[in-house]
Design an enzyme around this catalytic site. Structure first.
Site, mmCIF file in Angstrom:
data_model
loop_
_atom_site.group_PDB
_atom_site.id
_atom_site.type_symbol
_atom_site.label_atom_id
_atom_site.label_comp_id
_atom_site.label_asym_id
_atom_site.label_seq_id
_atom_site.Cartn_x
_atom_site.Cartn_y
_atom_site.Cartn_z
ATOM 1 C CD GLU A 26 43.956 30.707 44.045
ATOM 2 O OE1 GLU A 26 43.328 29.640 44.185
ATOM 3 O OE2 GLU A 26 43.524 31.821 44.361
ATOM 4 C CE LYS A 51 41.336 22.371 37.973
ATOM 5 N NZ LYS A 51 40.924 21.085 38.456
ATOM 6 C CE1 TYR A 68 38.228 26.911 45.553
ATOM 7 C CE2 TYR A 68 40.035 25.426 46.095
ATOM 8 C CZ TYR A 68 38.751 25.632 45.629
ATOM 9 O OH TYR A 68 37.995 24.573 45.233
ATOM 10 C CE LYS A 85 41.868 19.668 34.642
ATOM 11 N NZ LYS A 85 41.293 18.480 34.480
ATOM 12 C CB CYS A 133 53.648 -23.324 47.359
ATOM 13 S SG CYS A 133 51.996 -23.229 46.648
ATOM 14 C CB CYS A 161 48.269 -19.939 45.033
ATOM 15 S SG CYS A 161 48.879 -21.275 46.076
HETATM 16 S S1 IVH Z 1 38.492 28.255 42.246
HETATM 17 C C1 IVH Z 1 34.725 29.243 39.774
HETATM 18 N N1 IVH Z 1 40.869 27.498 42.980
HETATM 19 O O1 IVH Z 1 39.035 22.758 40.604
HETATM 20 C C2 IVH Z 1 35.883 28.462 40.177
HETATM 21 N N2 IVH Z 1 39.343 25.813 42.323
HETATM 22 O O2 IVH Z 1 37.959 22.238 37.969
HETATM 23 C C3 IVH Z 1 35.957 28.277 41.626
HETATM 24 N N3 IVH Z 1 40.241 23.537 42.491
HETATM 25 O O3 IVH Z 1 35.657 22.646 41.508
HETATM 26 C C4 IVH Z 1 37.030 27.371 42.019
HETATM 27 N N4 IVH Z 1 42.216 24.096 43.255
HETATM 28 O O4 IVH Z 1 37.394 21.731 43.174
HETATM 29 C C5 IVH Z 1 39.674 27.097 42.540
HETATM 30 N N5 IVH Z 1 43.004 27.006 43.710
HETATM 31 C C6 IVH Z 1 41.812 26.599 43.262
HETATM 32 C C7 IVH Z 1 41.518 25.234 43.065
HETATM 33 C C8 IVH Z 1 40.260 24.883 42.582
HETATM 34 C C9 IVH Z 1 41.425 23.089 42.897
HETATM 35 C C10 IVH Z 1 39.166 22.650 41.984
HETATM 36 C C11 IVH Z 1 37.798 22.918 42.553
HETATM 37 C C12 IVH Z 1 36.929 23.174 41.360
HETATM 38 C C13 IVH Z 1 37.688 22.490 40.274
HETATM 39 C C14 IVH Z 1 37.342 23.013 38.919
#
Ligand code: IVH
Length: 695
Positions: free
Chosen positions: A146, A148, A257, A345, A442, A457
């Site tokens: 997915e 992030k 999600y 990341k 100015c 200014c």
């Molecule tokens: S799953 C146990 N899916 O990332 C994990 N989190 O760094 C449950 N986040 O707190 C989260 N996109 O705010 C999940 N597709 C995604 C996500 C996602 C963003 C964020 C979420 C989480 C953080 C962790």
């Protein structure tokens, strides 16, 4: 029109001694039937609107135009307003609560909201895969990959399909109840569709699309408020506002999600559960993919490195999840994070380029900002030619010089900034940038702020400042004068036609038509747009003045609290400070602004030219401020709905049931059981006359 109802008897023709009982019965039946029809129409409109929400937010395949949607919505709203007894909290019209909230109660999550471990490269992803294989004792598993999303995790609790609570993650065990704010997010259904379980907790990400983030930051910078560093902070900040109306204006969105507590699940794996979410009306990110092994996972992750900049929202990486729930159970979790899930990341993207020159810009309150003009370079999906150097302290710290090779990065992935100077590549003969001792616009004196890093200014007649102030005043978030663009404003200032806000309203078509690049038609358009802006709401007018530290949000608070421009202008500093969310710096700034003779003259000029900042509806701190009132029975001089509106306008809160928190019961004729309950709980009962005296 055939309503399908019992025909209403011609009352005038019914003889007094004729079977009036039957007539009365018919009348009652007619009324009930009409009410039933209205109720059905309301139900149908709600179903229609929910379906269109679903088509738009979940399937991304709208069937009707925005205008058609707005029409349906307006129809529902009008019917509900005329028949408030049919309003239910899950109606699409009930997203934004009128009144600010007191604070955020704590919510204990039924299932903990864990965090995730991170990886930064393919090797680390492979190491994760090894741990999964070892934990499961086989390679017979697959993944879901997915995006992030750079937002804020939220847990939505639906009971019997109705959204009951929305909570932030908090420490994972206990979060904040942000229901009132989350309800304003249109992508989040207030009621689920189809076969719903008794309890369903949906987890997902609340996020702010890039466009809205950039726009919000622009407004904040203009108001000299701190810009949000990234969309995540902007989303989090927006959910922690006490006024849901402001949250509603922040254009937040949502992707589901994960699940928390569920009374009955219809899926054996994650991918299926996402399909199930969609059927229930929950938006799921369209770019979620199944991957059969870690190689496929890595390919998908790599494919997003560049592509991600084309998305309408920011992502800071990818999330990789083991698909099957039974396998997730086997893998379990460490205290902090599940072993079946990992994030990948992206590294912040950087680029190297050359500083061709350094400009100094003057802002609307006189702040001088150094800006680097760069040799164009591609960074994170866009061509970058300029980067803000923020202020002269920052410029000195980095020692950026014309001719330097610099490393740039996008702050929050969006705003380009210089983060490093390649000193080893510095050509001979460069000179340190000199902090201006005069305004480059100015020539006026400049001075460093007492408390901060800004250089300003001091010339209140500086053309540069005036141009910026006018651009802001006419801008979209303020008076919204269409067709009065930046180039035209510059001309108006340079030709001396406009020296202050009020002068805008004195312009004639002939004066405009005489300017460069202006024809008869475009001049007429500008005049029309200026005319239209005269009745903007009070808060936009206040925001447009560009008072230091007062942006749109604080302008809304002021407008609602004081209710009129005169009241804001007359307010003493202490009164301003007493307003919730108006701090001492803001209070001082507002107070001083309206004590300035010249500024008052301009405001008088605006009012004399016909500008009428419209009154906001709700008055905070009104006669019934903080009072909780229940209305029952039939009133003589007004409908129940009018009484409720009067209560709200006077700052009170209307409740539908009596409790020991109720301050008054406003009782009309035939009050029924509420009167008994009020008496039992010792709640004060008032009649219509007393109520009218009160307000
Ligand atoms: S799953 C146990 N899916 O990332 C994990 N989190 O760094 C449950 N986040 O707190 C989260 N996109 O705010 C999940 N597709 C995604 C996500 C996602 C963003 C964020 C979420 C989480 C953080 C962790």
């Amino acid at each position: 029109m055939d309503t399908g109802c019992v025909r209403m008897p011609p009352t005038a023709g019914v003889e007094a001694n004729q079977d009036w009982m039957l007539a009365k019965y018919r009348q009652k039946a007619y009324k009930m039937c009409m009410a039933e029809n209205v109720k059905n129409t309301i139900g149908r409109l709600r179903t229609d609107i929910r379906r269109h929400d679903y088509l738009y937010y979940v399937l991304n395949q709208p069937e009707i135009s925005d205008q058609q949607y707005d029409k349906l919505f307006a129809e529902l709203k009008a019917l509900e307003q005329a028949n408030p007894q049919f309003i239910t909290p899950d109606s699409p019209t009930q997203r934004v609560s009128e009144r600010p909230i007191e604070g955020f109660a704590a919510v204990r999550h039924a299932v903990a909201m864990l965090s995730m471990d991170n990886t930064y490269n393919a090797d680390e992803l492979r190491a994760f895969d090894e741990r999964v294989a070892k934990g499961l004792g086989s390679r017979n598993y697959d993944y879901v990959v997915e995006l992030k999303i750079d937002g804020l995790a939220i847990s939505l609790r639906y009971e019997k399909g109705v959204l009951i609570t929305a909570a932030t993650r908090g420490d994972g065990k206990v979060g904040d109840d942000v229901t009132a704010n989350v309800r304003t997010i249109k992508a989040i259904p207030l009621r689920l569709m189809g076969d719903v379980p008794d309890v369903l907790e949906v987890r997902g990400e609340v996020y702010m699309p890039t466009k809205s983030f950039v726009q919000l930051n622009k407004v904040r910078i203009d108001a000299e408020e701190q810009a949000f560093a990234n969309p995540r902070n902007a989303a989090a900040g927006s959910l922690k506002l006490l006024d849901p109306k402001i949250t509603a204006s922040r254009n937040l969105s949502f992707f589901a999600y994960a699940t928390g507590e569920v009374s009955q699940t219809l899926a054996g794996n994650h991918y299926q559960s996402l399909q199930w979410f969609k059927k229930l009306g929950l938006p799921v990110n369209p770019d979620i993919k199944e991957a059969k092994d870690i190689n496929e996972v890595i390919d998908i992750c790599n494919s997003w490195g560049e592509k991600r900049h084309k998305l309408e929202y920011q992502i800071d990486g990818m999330v990789i999840k083991v698909n099957r729930f039974d396998q997730r159970d086997i893998l379990g979790a460490t205290g902090r994070a599940p072993r079946w899930c990992i994030s990948y990341k992206f590294a912040a993207e950087q680029a190297e380029t050359v500083v061709e020159s350094i400009d100094v810009q003057v802002g609307k309150s006189g702040i001088l900002t150094p800006v680097a003009n760069l040799t164009a370079v591609l960074l994170a999906g866009t061509t970058v030619k300029r980067a803000s150097l923020h202020n002269f302290d920052e410029l000195n710290r980095l020692d950026v010089r014309e001719g330097d090779t610099v490393v740039i990065e996008k702050a929050g992935e969006i705003i380009p900034q210089v983060i490093e100077v390649k000193k080893e590549a510095r050509p001979a003969g460069t000179i340190q940038f000199k902090i201006p001792s005069q305004c480059p616009n100015c020539g006026g004196d400049v001075k460093k702020d007492q408390d901060g890093v800004y250089i300003r200014c001091l010339n209140t007649n500086c053309f540069g400042q005036l141009k910026e102030r006018l651009k802001y005043f006419a801008g979209r978030g303020q008076m919204d004068i269409e067709n009065l663009g930046d180039a035209l404003i510059e001309q108006l200032v340079e030709t001396g036609l406009v020296e202050n806000f009020a002068d805008i309203y004195k312009l004639t078509k002939d004066q405009l038509a005489g300017l460069e690049r202006m024809a008869e038609k475009s001049a007429a358009n500008v005049i029309q747009a200026i005319e239209k802006s005269k009745t903007r709401p009070l808060w936009r007018f206040i925001a447009g003045l560009g008072i230091r530290h007062i942006g749109g949000q604080s302008a809304q608070i002021l407008a609602e609290h004081f209710g009129s421009l005169e009241a804001i202008m007359a307010a003493e500093e202490e009164e301003l400070r007493a307003v919730e969310q108006i701090g001492p710096t803001m209070a001082k700034s507002i107070y001083e602004y309206f004590r300035d003779e010249k500024k008052r003259e301009v405001i008088e000029g605006l009012l004399a030219a016909g500008v009428k900042p419209a009154q906001p509806k709700i008055k905070r701190g009104g006669k019934l401020a903080g009072k909780i009132i229940v209305v029952t029975g039939s009133l003589e001089t007004m409908t129940r709905q009018q009484a409720e509106q009067t209560i709200r306008q006077a700052g009170g809160k209307v409740s539908s049931s009596i409790s020991n928190k109720t301050d008054f019961l406003l009782a009309g004729g035939e009050p029924g059981s509420k009167l008994d309950k009020a008496k039992k709980l010792g709640v004060k009962v008032i009649d219509e006359k007393q109520f009218l005296e009160m307000v």
